[in-house]
Design a protein around this motif. Structure first.
Motif, PDB file in Angstrom:
ATOM      1  N   TYR A  60      -6.547  50.707   1.831  1.00 22.82           N
ATOM      2  CA  TYR A  60      -6.469  49.742   2.930  1.00 22.82           C
ATOM      3  C   TYR A  60      -6.584  50.398   4.300  1.00 22.82           C
ATOM      4  CZ  TYR A  60      -5.429  46.516  -0.763  1.00 22.82           C
ATOM      5  OH  TYR A  60      -5.518  45.762  -1.903  1.00 22.82           O
ATOM      6  N   ASP A  61      -6.099  51.630   4.440  1.00 23.74           N
ATOM      7  CA  ASP A  61      -6.220  52.317   5.723  1.00 23.74           C
ATOM      8  C   ASP A  61      -7.685  52.536   6.100  1.00 23.74           C
ATOM      9  OD1 ASP A  61      -3.464  52.400   5.876  1.00 23.74           O
ATOM     10  OD2 ASP A  61      -3.306  54.546   5.483  1.00 23.74           O
ATOM     11  N   VAL A  62      -8.499  53.020   5.154  1.00 27.25           N
ATOM     12  CA  VAL A  62      -9.915  53.266   5.482  1.00 27.25           C
ATOM     13  C   VAL A  62     -10.674  51.955   5.651  1.00 27.25           C
ATOM     14  CG1 VAL A  62     -10.008  55.586   4.480  1.00 27.25           C
ATOM     15  CG2 VAL A  62     -10.674  53.621   3.085  1.00 27.25           C
ATOM     16  N   MET A  63     -10.301  50.924   4.893  1.00 32.03           N
ATOM     17  CA  MET A  63     -10.970  49.631   5.085  1.00 32.03           C
ATOM     18  C   MET A  63     -10.673  49.084   6.475  1.00 32.03           C
ATOM     19  SD  MET A  63     -10.937  47.627   1.454  1.00 32.03           S
ATOM     20  CE  MET A  63      -9.301  48.016   0.873  1.00 32.03           C
ATOM     21  N   ALA A  64      -9.415  49.218   6.926  1.00 30.65           N
ATOM     22  CA  ALA A  64      -9.061  48.769   8.274  1.00 30.65           C
ATOM     23  C   ALA A  64      -9.827  49.574   9.321  1.00 30.65           C
ATOM     24  CB  ALA A  64      -7.557  48.884   8.492  1.00 30.65           C
ATOM     25  N   GLN A  65      -9.923  50.886   9.120  1.00 33.34           N
ATOM     26  CA  GLN A  65     -10.656  51.722  10.068  1.00 33.34           C
ATOM     27  C   GLN A  65     -12.141  51.360  10.101  1.00 33.34           C
ATOM     28  OE1 GLN A  65      -9.270  53.720  12.362  1.00 33.34           O
ATOM     29  NE2 GLN A  65     -11.354  53.772  13.173  1.00 33.34           N
ATOM     30  N   ASP A  66     -12.706  50.994   8.951  1.00 28.06           N
ATOM     31  CA  ASP A  66     -14.103  50.540   8.911  1.00 28.06           C
ATOM     32  C   ASP A  66     -14.294  49.304   9.797  1.00 28.06           C
ATOM     33  OD1 ASP A  66     -14.655  52.542   7.039  1.00 28.06           O
ATOM     34  OD2 ASP A  66     -14.625  51.164   5.325  1.00 28.06           O
ATOM     35  N   VAL A  67     -13.332  48.389   9.753  1.00 31.45           N
ATOM     36  CA  VAL A  67     -13.425  47.172  10.564  1.00 31.45           C
ATOM     37  C   VAL A  67     -13.310  47.520  12.044  1.00 31.45           C
ATOM     38  CG1 VAL A  67     -12.405  44.915  11.042  1.00 31.45           C
ATOM     39  CG2 VAL A  67     -12.628  45.699   8.676  1.00 31.45           C
ATOM     40  N   VAL A  68     -12.420  48.450  12.381  1.00 30.36           N
ATOM     41  CA  VAL A  68     -12.305  48.900  13.773  1.00 30.36           C
ATOM     42  C   VAL A  68     -13.638  49.476  14.243  1.00 30.36           C
ATOM     43  CG1 VAL A  68     -11.216  50.583  15.312  1.00 30.36           C
ATOM     44  CG2 VAL A  68      -9.816  49.291  13.692  1.00 30.36           C
ATOM     45  N   GLN A  69     -14.281  50.262  13.401  1.00 25.42           N
ATOM     46  CA  GLN A  69     -15.582  50.828  13.765  1.00 25.42           C
ATOM     47  C   GLN A  69     -16.613  49.722  13.978  1.00 25.42           C
ATOM     48  OE1 GLN A  69     -17.224  53.822  11.142  1.00 25.42           O
ATOM     49  NE2 GLN A  69     -19.146  53.880  12.264  1.00 25.42           N
ATOM     50  N   LEU A  70     -16.572  48.690  13.131  1.00 24.06           N
ATOM     51  CA  LEU A  70     -17.488  47.567  13.301  1.00 24.06           C
ATOM     52  C   LEU A  70     -17.224  46.865  14.632  1.00 24.06           C
ATOM     53  CD1 LEU A  70     -19.737  45.726  12.254  1.00 24.06           C
ATOM     54  CD2 LEU A  70     -17.991  44.478  10.945  1.00 24.06           C
ATOM     55  N   PHE A  71     -15.959  46.632  14.968  1.00 21.23           N
ATOM     56  CA  PHE A  71     -15.617  46.045  16.268  1.00 21.23           C
ATOM     57  C   PHE A  71     -16.213  46.896  17.388  1.00 21.23           C
ATOM     58  CE2 PHE A  71     -11.484  43.379  15.653  1.00 21.23           C
ATOM     59  CZ  PHE A  71     -12.029  42.728  14.572  1.00 21.23           C
ATOM     60  N   ASP A  72     -16.021  48.217  17.290  1.00 18.27           N
ATOM     61  CA  ASP A  72     -16.539  49.115  18.318  1.00 18.27           C
ATOM     62  C   ASP A  72     -18.056  49.028  18.417  1.00 18.27           C
ATOM     63  OD1 ASP A  72     -13.972  49.959  18.888  1.00 18.27           O
ATOM     64  OD2 ASP A  72     -14.158  51.862  17.798  1.00 18.27           O
ATOM     65  N   ASP A  73     -18.730  49.039  17.265  1.00 23.34           N
ATOM     66  CA  ASP A  73     -20.196  48.967  17.248  1.00 23.34           C
ATOM     67  C   ASP A  73     -20.702  47.676  17.892  1.00 23.34           C
ATOM     68  OD1 ASP A  73     -20.220  51.417  15.945  1.00 23.34           O
ATOM     69  OD2 ASP A  73     -20.696  50.564  13.969  1.00 23.34           O
ATOM     70  N   LEU A  74     -19.952  46.592  17.690  1.00 21.07           N
ATOM     71  CA  LEU A  74     -20.343  45.288  18.231  1.00 21.07           C
ATOM     72  C   LEU A  74     -19.793  45.049  19.639  1.00 21.07           C
ATOM     73  CD1 LEU A  74     -19.815  43.157  14.989  1.00 21.07           C
ATOM     74  CD2 LEU A  74     -22.001  43.840  16.017  1.00 21.07           C
ATOM     75  N   GLU A  75     -19.048  46.054  20.151  1.00 19.48           N
ATOM     76  CA  GLU A  75     -18.419  45.960  21.470  1.00 19.48           C
ATOM     77  C   GLU A  75     -17.488  44.753  21.566  1.00 19.48           C
ATOM     78  OE1 GLU A  75     -21.500  46.283  24.440  1.00 19.48           O
ATOM     79  OE2 GLU A  75     -22.004  48.324  23.814  1.00 19.48           O
ATOM     80  N   ILE A  76     -16.703  44.561  20.509  1.00 14.47           N
ATOM     81  CA  ILE A  76     -15.694  43.505  20.454  1.00 14.47           C
ATOM     82  C   ILE A  76     -14.334  44.184  20.473  1.00 14.47           C
ATOM     83  CG2 ILE A  76     -14.681  41.718  18.975  1.00 14.47           C
ATOM     84  CD1 ILE A  76     -17.550  41.130  17.995  1.00 14.47           C
ATOM     85  N   SER A  77     -13.515  43.834  21.445  1.00 17.66           N
ATOM     86  CA  SER A  77     -12.217  44.500  21.578  1.00 17.66           C
ATOM     87  C   SER A  77     -11.156  43.886  20.675  1.00 17.66           C
ATOM     88  CB  SER A  77     -11.745  44.479  23.033  1.00 17.66           C
ATOM     89  OG  SER A  77     -11.639  43.156  23.499  1.00 17.66           O
ATOM     90  N   SER A  78     -11.248  42.581  20.440  1.00 20.49           N
ATOM     91  CA  SER A  78     -10.300  41.919  19.541  1.00 20.49           C
ATOM     92  C   SER A  78     -10.914  40.636  19.006  1.00 20.49           C
ATOM     93  CB  SER A  78      -8.979  41.627  20.249  1.00 20.49           C
ATOM     94  OG  SER A  78      -9.174  40.681  21.274  1.00 20.49           O
ATOM     95  N   ALA A  79     -10.388  40.186  17.874  1.00 18.92           N
ATOM     96  CA  ALA A  79     -10.931  38.993  17.225  1.00 18.92           C
ATOM     97  C   ALA A  79      -9.872  38.378  16.333  1.00 18.92           C
ATOM     98  CB  ALA A  79     -12.155  39.360  16.393  1.00 18.92           C
ATOM     99  N   SER A  80     -10.102  37.162  15.943  1.00 19.03           N
ATOM    100  CA  SER A  80      -9.315  36.542  14.874  1.00 19.03           C
ATOM    101  C   SER A  80      -9.890  37.029  13.555  1.00 19.03           C
ATOM    102  CB  SER A  80      -9.400  35.018  14.961  1.00 19.03           C
ATOM    103  OG  SER A  80      -8.826  34.572  16.181  1.00 19.03           O
TER     104      SER A  80
END
Length: 111
Positions: A60-80
């Motif tokens: 779960y830690d790496v899956m969460a980090q993958d999502v953070v990277q996706l947010f960063d790639d999409l330039e999204i700081s936060s989301a639901s």
């Protein structure tokens, strides 16, 4: 890890949907289309699922980090975030480790 995703719309606040074990973003196609009337919906294939890359490390830690990277790639700081089953646990881990990234959290059908 660069996750595969599909953007269903660009209207409204961002909403990310994380599928369950052995699933893919297509499991939530109908819901994603419905939510896309009010949100900018991103269906995500988590690592080792769907069209995303595979890796020996799966927790779960790496899956969460993958999502953070996706947010960063999409330039999204936060989301639901909506997470189903395994995706719900990944979403909860995301909220615990990176609370600044999660505006609202919906967890569906976890064990």
């Amino acid at each position: 890890m660069k996750l595969h995703f599909k953007n269903y719309s660009t209207c409204g606040e961002p909403l990310f949907i994380l599928h369950g074990l052995f699933g893919s973003l297509t499991n939530w196609n109908w819901h994603s289309k419905q939510f896309s009337e009010q949100f900018s919906v991103y269906g995500v294939d988590l690592r080792n699922h769907g069209e995303s890359p595979h890796d020996d490390t799966l927790n779960y830690d790496v899956m969460a980090q993958d999502v953070v990277q996706l947010f960063d790639d999409l330039e999204i700081s936060s989301a639901s975030v909506i997470g189903h089953s395994m995706g719900g646990k990944a979403a909860m881990t995301l909220a615990l480790l990176h609370p600044e990234c999660v505006r609202k959290l919906v967890v569906v059908d976890i064990a």
